[in-house]
Design a protein around this motif. Structure first.
Motif, PDB file in Angstrom:
ATOM      1  N   MET A 191       0.779  -1.336   0.030  1.00 38.45           N
ATOM      2  CA  MET A 191       0.185   0.144  -0.322  1.00 38.45           C
ATOM      3  C   MET A 191       1.148   1.632  -0.230  1.00 38.45           C
ATOM      4  N   GLY A 192       2.293   1.344  -0.012  1.00 35.09           N
ATOM      5  CA  GLY A 192       3.423   2.319  -0.361  1.00 35.09           C
ATOM      6  C   GLY A 192       3.306   2.762   1.405  1.00 35.09           C
ATOM      7  N   GLY A 193       3.499   2.169   2.682  1.00 39.27           N
ATOM      8  CA  GLY A 193       4.548   2.159   3.546  1.00 39.27           C
ATOM      9  C   GLY A 193       2.755   2.746   4.971  1.00 39.27           C
ATOM     10  N   GLU A 194       3.793   2.890   5.747  1.00 42.33           N
ATOM     11  CA  GLU A 194       2.925   2.671   6.840  1.00 42.33           C
ATOM     12  C   GLU A 194       1.864   3.726   7.248  1.00 42.33           C
ATOM     13  N   LYS A 195       2.087   5.171   5.868  1.00 39.77           N
ATOM     14  CA  LYS A 195       1.567   6.489   6.257  1.00 39.77           C
ATOM     15  C   LYS A 195       0.055   6.089   5.682  1.00 39.77           C
ATOM     16  N   LYS A 196       0.544   5.348   4.454  1.00 45.83           N
ATOM     17  CA  LYS A 196      -0.539   5.349   3.499  1.00 45.83           C
ATOM     18  C   LYS A 196      -1.788   4.235   3.700  1.00 45.83           C
ATOM     19  N   PHE A 197      -1.247   2.932   4.794  1.00 46.93           N
ATOM     20  CA  PHE A 197      -1.627   1.794   5.042  1.00 46.93           C
ATOM     21  C   PHE A 197      -2.588   2.547   6.397  1.00 46.93           C
ATOM     22  N   VAL A 198      -2.452   3.378   7.159  1.00 50.74           N
ATOM     23  CA  VAL A 198      -2.687   3.642   8.048  1.00 50.74           C
ATOM     24  C   VAL A 198      -4.282   4.774   7.818  1.00 50.74           C
ATOM     25  N   ASN A 199      -3.873   5.293   6.926  1.00 51.28           N
ATOM     26  CA  ASN A 199      -4.811   6.652   6.301  1.00 51.28           C
ATOM     27  C   ASN A 199      -6.062   5.907   5.363  1.00 51.28           C
ATOM     28  N   LYS A 200      -5.163   4.455   5.127  1.00 50.37           N
ATOM     29  CA  LYS A 200      -6.827   3.924   3.776  1.00 50.37           C
ATOM     30  C   LYS A 200      -7.237   3.050   4.633  1.00 50.37           C
ATOM     31  N   LEU A 201      -7.133   2.890   6.014  1.00 50.15           N
ATOM     32  CA  LEU A 201      -7.573   1.998   6.886  1.00 50.15           C
ATOM     33  C   LEU A 201      -8.632   3.009   7.642  1.00 50.15           C
ATOM     34  N   GLN A 202      -7.428   4.157   8.072  1.00 53.28           N
ATOM     35  CA  GLN A 202      -8.669   4.511   8.977  1.00 53.28           C
ATOM     36  C   GLN A 202     -10.254   5.457   8.509  1.00 53.28           C
ATOM     37  N   MET A 203     -10.067   5.223   6.705  1.00 54.02           N
ATOM     38  CA  MET A 203     -10.623   5.941   6.092  1.00 54.02           C
ATOM     39  C   MET A 203     -11.986   4.556   5.897  1.00 54.02           C
ATOM     40  N   VAL A 204     -12.001   3.281   5.671  1.00 54.28           N
ATOM     41  CA  VAL A 204     -12.681   2.436   5.976  1.00 54.28           C
ATOM     42  C   VAL A 204     -13.879   2.848   6.807  1.00 54.28           C
ATOM     43  N   PHE A 205     -13.277   3.458   8.491  1.00 51.41           N
ATOM     44  CA  PHE A 205     -14.135   3.401   9.946  1.00 51.41           C
ATOM     45  C   PHE A 205     -14.456   4.906   9.120  1.00 51.41           C
ATOM     46  N   ASP A 206     -13.850   5.964   9.009  1.00 50.71           N
ATOM     47  CA  ASP A 206     -14.333   7.135   8.858  1.00 50.71           C
ATOM     48  C   ASP A 206     -15.580   7.768   7.691  1.00 50.71           C
ATOM     49  N   LYS A 207     -15.660   6.253   6.530  1.00 51.84           N
ATOM     50  CA  LYS A 207     -17.177   6.339   5.364  1.00 51.84           C
ATOM     51  C   LYS A 207     -17.468   5.401   5.429  1.00 51.84           C
ATOM     52  N   GLY A 208     -17.800   4.959   6.525  1.00 55.44           N
ATOM     53  CA  GLY A 208     -18.390   3.684   7.023  1.00 55.44           C
ATOM     54  C   GLY A 208     -18.543   2.642   6.012  1.00 55.44           C
ATOM     55  N   LEU A 209     -17.298   2.236   5.900  1.00 58.53           N
ATOM     56  CA  LEU A 209     -17.161   1.012   4.541  1.00 58.53           C
ATOM     57  C   LEU A 209     -16.512  -0.778   5.991  1.00 58.53           C
ATOM     58  N   PHE A 210     -16.735  -0.248   7.306  1.00 59.67           N
ATOM     59  CA  PHE A 210     -16.414  -1.095   8.337  1.00 59.67           C
ATOM     60  C   PHE A 210     -18.041  -2.105   8.491  1.00 59.67           C
TER      61      PHE A 210
END
Length: 744
Positions: free
Chosen positions: A582-601
């Protein structure tokens, strides 16, 4: 010793000023919002559960089993009761069992459940006990159970009172039954079950013997007559129920039953006891004789309560609110329902995938393995809190392989239902072995795993699409809405576990082989979307790809019951590798946080329930785990009938909240480390099993300045600073103390 154990527990509770553990269980949690639990009476791991059956027969009910897909005998939203079923499933997604229904009535006998059903009021439930009033009849019904028997107590008004046994009504899709009235106090018979998830091949009869505490003045049987054509002019029972008074021969049919009629005084109580077996009527009678308390309802109820208190005492929590304690102990209660025993008191049980009778001598034989769900967290929890049970479950699975040639996928009553995905017995067995539960046939288990991981698809019952997977590293999308990606992601997890097993057994070549297979999930990673994406047989990615397709159970290409978002991070065995993709920890964390923030979880979907703990793999981002886990607990778990976020899946969602409230979580089965988050309670004391672990207790203590403080400031393990946000199973099993210092 058992009774002494119960007394000692009660003494321990009283001197510590702690209510009994059973007082913090609310069996109505999960009985709506599609949690599919029921509030019926059961003891830990019992074969029998006596549940109110209120999902058929009236427009007064919100949900009817014949009007939609329905997988539980009870719904909190319904009010029309048609009996009490004696073998039931809890927290599953498909209908089965829910048969052998007893129903008390008064007046003339009527076999039509739509006519004899009653509104239920004043419901009450606690571990091992359920009660309700039947408004139509002025009858109070109370239920309890032992491991293999159910007991009911009916308080009747004065007059003509009946107990009906309905073998036509049930939750299972199968029909067919037989019965025989033995005398005016006893009846025996069997009922067919099966077709779990509407799949053929899982059919099996369940046998019973029922006895009553009073001799009936009158008895008989009934059957539903078919709709007739020309001959209807000569029949008074065309399409009706036909009654056979004093009939004592065997009766066979789809819609059959029996009635026992009594002359009762005001508030006279009649007790019914029902013994059950999956082997024979003779064994059902043996189970009843062995476990009966001679119609002593209160003794049975007290024994059930003591059993539950004993099993729940394995973990003591202090602090938190009364609701939080209730959520916790009810979840622990729900993890002790399935898998349940299937062996009779003499050790006999039906062999896997056959009608041969086998006998277990040194352990219980378990059934109801919803492994696609439970391998993720439930079985690691059992290994920690109830290692003897978990070891017996592993033995059961290995014996299933010996009996049928394959490990189970979704086993029910010694039949394979072939439901859900992957090869989920592998991570269960490997995880247990690596946690120190090694007393089973290890070589047989390993052979079984290698068989399913290497056998060609046309001969492979567990991985029928394995050929392309072995050759190309992935399963291609072959049909518009197949589950190809879901299959492969489960195979990768299973193969990684198999690699760890091979490593532990010093099989170095196999270790490298299966480890390499497990890392080929990268074949699905699409750089354009930065996520997992279905691939075709020619190697191309699926066109017109919508990562959100699959929400709310809509069909989705490549994914089973979920979206690409709910599967993209489902690589728990190689989080670092996925982070790199995914391009490193920062991108990994941002994408994972987006899953929660956008109701994709989806909190109710197993492939993503480990997501909130993945932030622990990125240094400095662990606070996100603490935030998201607490938010999910507070949002989705309640001390209310809708207090589970969805189908409990045989205790999987309950195991999630147990771990999360304690502050630890097993991210990947086969990896014995736990991710750490901030606990809900001030003190948690885990009683360790001395037969398996060297420690006596493990304590988790949380220091907060203010009630709402959430984030971990520092941690101490046995007085030494703990820097890692992971803790090993070994550290817990050796006993000691983990302390959290929490800040706002």
């Amino acid at each position: 010793m058992k009774r002494l154990s119960g007394i000692l527990i009660l003494f321990f509770l009283s001197i510590n000023g702690f209510a009994q553990f059973v007082d913090y269980v609310n069996p109505f949690i999960g009985t709506t919002n599609f949690g599919t639990t029921n509030p019926g009476a059961i003891v830990p791991r019992g074969m029998v559960s006596v549940s109110p059956f209120n999902v058929s027969g009236s427009d007064l009910n919100t949900y009817d089993k014949d009007a939609r897909w329905w997988s539980t005998p009870y719904s909190w939203d319904n009010s029309f009761l048609t009996g009490f079923s004696h073998v039931n499933l809890s927290g599953v997604g498909c209908p089965d069992l829910g048969v052998i229904l007893l129903m008390p009535t008064i007046g003339e006998v009527n076999a039509d459940h739509k006519a004899y059903g009653s509104i239920m009021t004043n419901q009450e439930a606690s571990p091992g006990y359920y009660a309700t009033d039947l408004e139509k009849y002025g009858i109070k019904a109370e239920l309890s159970s032992t491991k293999r028997t159910g007991i009911s107590r009916y308080t009747f008004p004065k007059g003509k009172s009946n107990i009906l046994l309905n073998l036509g009504l049930g939750l299972t899709n199968e029909t067919g039954a037989k019965l025989r009235i033995v005398n005016n106090q006893e009846i025996e018979g069997s009922r067919m079950t099966g077709s779990f998830c509407y799949n053929d091949g899982s059919e099996r009869p369940v046998y019973f013997v029922a006895r009553f505490s009073k001799k009936a003045e009158e008895f008989g049987v009934w059957k539903k007559m078919p709709e007739m054509q020309a001959e209807s002019a000569w029949s008074d029972t065309d399409g009706q129920f036909k009654y056979y008074k004093n009939y004592t021969q065997e009766l066979f049919g789809d819609e059959i039953g029996a009635y026992f009629t009594f002359d009762t005084n005001t508030n006279e109580q009649i007790i019914a006891e029902v013994g059950v077996s999956y082997v024979s009527i003779a064994n059902a009678r043996m189970n009843l004789n062995a476990e009966s308390n001679q119609f002593d309802f209160e003794k049975t109820r007290l024994q059930a309560k003591e059993e539950w208190n004993n099993i729940l005492s394995r973990v003591k929590v202090e602090g938190g609110t009364e609701d939080q304690k209730t959520i916790f102990y009810t979840a622990l209660y729900h993890t002790q329902i399935h898998p349940n025993i299937i062996n009779d008191v003499n050790g006999q049980y039906p062999a896997m995938e056959s009608f041969e009778i086998r006998e277990t001598k040194d352990c219980n034989r378990y059934t109801v393995f919803s492994l696609w769900d439970t391998y993720r967290n439930f079985h690691p929890l059992m290994a920690l809190l109830y290692p003897q049970e978990q070891q017996d479950m592993v033995r059961s699975m290995v014996d299933m392989y010996k009996e049928s040639g394959w490990l189970p996928k979704w086993e029910l009553n010694s039949k394979e239902t072939h439901v859900m995905e992957g090869d989920p017995a592998i991570p269960v067995i490997v995880d247990s072995y690596l946690r120190g539960l090694t007393d089973f046939d290890v070589e047989a288990a390993y052979s079984a795993m290698v068989k399913s991981a290497t056998t060609e698809g046309k001969k492979n019952k567990l991985r029928p699409d394995i050929d392309y997977y072995l050759n190309e590293g992935y399963v291609p999308l072959m049909e518009e809405f197949d589950n190809s990606v879901s299959h492969a992601l489960e195979y990768y997890i299973a193969d990684w576990n198999l690699a760890q097993f091979a490593k532990a057994l010093d099989k170095k070549d196999d270790y490298r082989k299966f480890l390499n297979q497990s890392l080929r999930y990268k074949e699905y990673f699409d750089q354009e979307f930065g996520m997992i994406r279905p691939r075709l047989a020619n190697g191309d990615f699926l066109q017109n790809f919508d990562p959100k397709q699959g929400e709310n159970f809509e069909p989705s290409p490549g994914f089973h019951e979920g979206t690409a978002w709910q599967y993209t991070f489902c690589v728990p065995h190689d989080v670092k590798g996925l982070t790199k993709l995914m391009g490193g920890e920062k991108k990994f964390v941002n994408k994972l946080q987006m899953v929660f923030d956008k109701g994709l979880f989806d909190m109710a979907n197993e492939p993503d329930i480990h997501y909130p703990f993945l932030f622990n793999y990125a240094k400095g981002e662990e606070w996100r785990t603490q935030k998201e886990v607490r938010r999910l607990i507070d949002t989705y778990y309640k001390n209310a009938p809708d207090g589970i976020p969805g189908n409990d899946d045989c205790g999987t969602l309950s195991a999630w909240v147990i771990y999360s409230m304690m502050g630890i979580y097993p991210v990947c089965s086969g990896d014995t480390d736990y991710a750490i988050t901030s606990p809900v309670f001030d003190r948690i004391t885990i009683q360790l099993d001395p037969e398996f672990y060297s420690g006596k207790t493990f304590e988790i203590i949380t220091h907060r300045k203010n009630k709402g403080d959430l984030f971990i400031d520092k941690m101490m393990i046995n007085g030494k600073k703990q820097n890692s946000y992971f803790i090993t199973h070994k550290a817990i099993s050796e006993g000691g103390k983990l302390e959290f210092f929490i800040k706002k």
